[in-house]
Design an enzyme around this catalytic site. Structure first.
Site, PDB file in Angstrom:
ATOM      1  N   TYR A 187       0.836  -1.201   0.000  1.00 16.88           N
ATOM      2  CA  TYR A 187       0.000   0.000   0.000  1.00 16.88           C
ATOM      3  C   TYR A 187       0.870   1.250   0.000  1.00 16.88           C
ATOM      4  CZ  TYR A 187       1.012   0.936   4.942  1.00 16.88           C
ATOM      5  OH  TYR A 187       1.641   1.241   6.125  1.00 16.88           O
ATOM      6  N   GLU A 215      12.846   2.716  14.317  1.00 20.37           N
ATOM      7  CA  GLU A 215      11.895   3.739  13.881  1.00 20.37           C
ATOM      8  C   GLU A 215      10.666   3.695  14.773  1.00 20.37           C
ATOM      9  OE1 GLU A 215      10.599   2.871   9.881  1.00 20.37           O
ATOM     10  OE2 GLU A 215      10.334   0.750  10.312  1.00 20.37           O
ATOM     11  N   LYS A 266       6.657  -1.950   2.056  1.00 18.94           N
ATOM     12  CA  LYS A 266       5.437  -1.359   2.633  1.00 18.94           C
ATOM     13  C   LYS A 266       4.267  -2.324   2.424  1.00 18.94           C
ATOM     14  CE  LYS A 266       3.261   3.188   3.155  1.00 18.94           C
ATOM     15  NZ  LYS A 266       3.720   3.450   4.532  1.00 18.94           N
ATOM     16  N   ARG A 292       8.225   3.837  -4.749  1.00 16.32           N
ATOM     17  CA  ARG A 292       8.299   2.889  -3.638  1.00 16.32           C
ATOM     18  C   ARG A 292       7.252   1.791  -3.791  1.00 16.32           C
ATOM     19  NH1 ARG A 292       7.756   5.163   2.382  1.00 16.32           N
ATOM     20  NH2 ARG A 292       5.614   5.476   1.659  1.00 16.32           N
ATOM     21  N   ARG A 346      -7.639 -20.385  -0.433  1.00 16.25           N
ATOM     22  CA  ARG A 346      -6.613 -20.178   0.601  1.00 16.25           C
ATOM     23  C   ARG A 346      -5.527 -21.251   0.532  1.00 16.25           C
ATOM     24  NH1 ARG A 346      -4.679 -21.105   5.619  1.00 16.25           N
ATOM     25  NH2 ARG A 346      -4.130 -19.264   6.861  1.00 16.25           N
ATOM     26  N   HIS A 380      -1.032 -21.235   1.334  1.00 15.07           N
ATOM     27  CA  HIS A 380       0.171 -20.458   1.582  1.00 15.07           C
ATOM     28  C   HIS A 380       0.986 -20.247   0.303  1.00 15.07           C
ATOM     29  CE1 HIS A 380      -0.728 -21.079   5.809  1.00 15.07           C
ATOM     30  NE2 HIS A 380       0.307 -20.317   6.148  1.00 15.07           N
ATOM     31  N   LEU A 433      11.348   1.354   7.169  1.00 19.19           N
ATOM     32  CA  LEU A 433      10.723   1.802   5.939  1.00 19.19           C
ATOM     33  C   LEU A 433      11.319   3.162   5.580  1.00 19.19           C
ATOM     34  CD1 LEU A 433       8.450   1.266   3.827  1.00 19.19           C
ATOM     35  CD2 LEU A 433       7.033   2.791   5.204  1.00 19.19           C
TER      36      LEU A 433
END
Length: 277
Positions: free
Chosen positions: A32, A176, A144, A51, A99, A101, A200
């Site tokens: 995102y 951070e 991110k 990014r 679903r 993995h 990040l």
């Protein structure tokens, strides 16, 4: 009427649907960006989407559309929703599948987005409090992704101790915040953790480092310790929502208080000028 992005078009929010089998829901398998908007204009749009592209590449995820198309959709959404000040949120998941993995590489990535009005916190001139806590996140904080459980647990712990933000550290090394980058000032030098896999590389962080260089400050991107920040002359954080916000107190693993100093104030003013707000 509020509009949102669903794949390559804008739709009314109440008409938007997302599949139960989206891998973002099952695994947090997505990325995102949050792009601030000032006076109807997206800030650092190209940097945010660079990014976004890099995050997609790092997790082997194809884009739902070319970057320029996604940028155009974001700008159209801002205009359609008459957003003056706030942000546009863009999210992309690996797509819809039963679903499992193990992901398949032939999935169609799923793009969504929305806007939100927001007042930027330009009254925090007296500084905020941080709560120092161990950094329990995974080792690819440079991506991110939607996997933010460690961040939100740190944010909750900070709030439970009446602090506005967390200060995360791996052992003795400061990394951070839960949703921000951390800077400290010592002897007029500005220090911040290097942009490696432990943090990040915030877009506001990048803008502030550039502004600091223009203002002839010496910016040193290297890891620093809890002892270092405890003895700092100034501390401040940066993020899309916090912009440049001074820190007046740290509690938790360490205990320290700070005055809001000239470096943070100068960078605040410089950043405000870039936004024209």
């Amino acid at each position: 009427m509020t509009y949102v992005i669903i794949q390559d078009e804008l739709v009314h929010r109440q008409d938007a649907t997302i599949s139960f089998d989206d891998r973002g829901y099952y695994f947090g398998d997505g990325i995102y960006e949050v792009i601030p908007v000032y006076n109807g204009r997206p800030f650092a749009l190209n940097e945010h989407f660079q990014r976004f592209l890099e995050s997609a590449q790092k997790i082997d995820m194809p884009l739902a559309a070319p970057v320029d198309k996604i940028k155009s959709l974001a700008c159209s959404l801002i205009e359609q929703n008459n957003l003056d000040n706030g942000y546009v949120y863009i999210q992309m998941t690996r797509g819809v599948a039963e679903r499992n993995h193990l992901y398949e590489r032939d999935l169609t990535s799923f793009l969504t987005g929305f806007t939100k009005e927001m007042t930027f916190p330009r009254d925090k001139h007296n500084g905020i409090s941080l709560y120092a806590t161990e950094d329990i996140r995974w080792l690819r904080c440079d991506i991110k992704t939607l996997n933010l459980l460690g961040n939100i647990m740190a944010k909750r712990k900070a709030a439970d101790h009446n602090c506005e933000e967390a200060l995360q550290h791996r052992g003795d090394v400061v990394t951070e915040g839960s949703s921000s980058n951390i800077f400290m000032v010592k002897n007029k030098n500005i220090y911040t953790h290097p942009a490696n896999n432990f943090i990040l590389n915030g877009i506001t962080r990048q803008v502030v480092i550039s502004l600091a260089g223009d203002l002839k400050y010496n910016v040193i991107e290297e890891a620093f310790s809890l002892d270092d920040i405890e003895q700092a002359d100034e501390v401040f954080i940066t993020s899309t929502s916090a912009e440049v916000t001074p820190v007046s107190k740290i509690q938790g693993t360490i205990e320290s208080s700070y005055l809001v100093g000239p470096v943070a104030k100068t960078l605040q003013e410089a950043f405000y000028r870039t936004t024209n707000l």
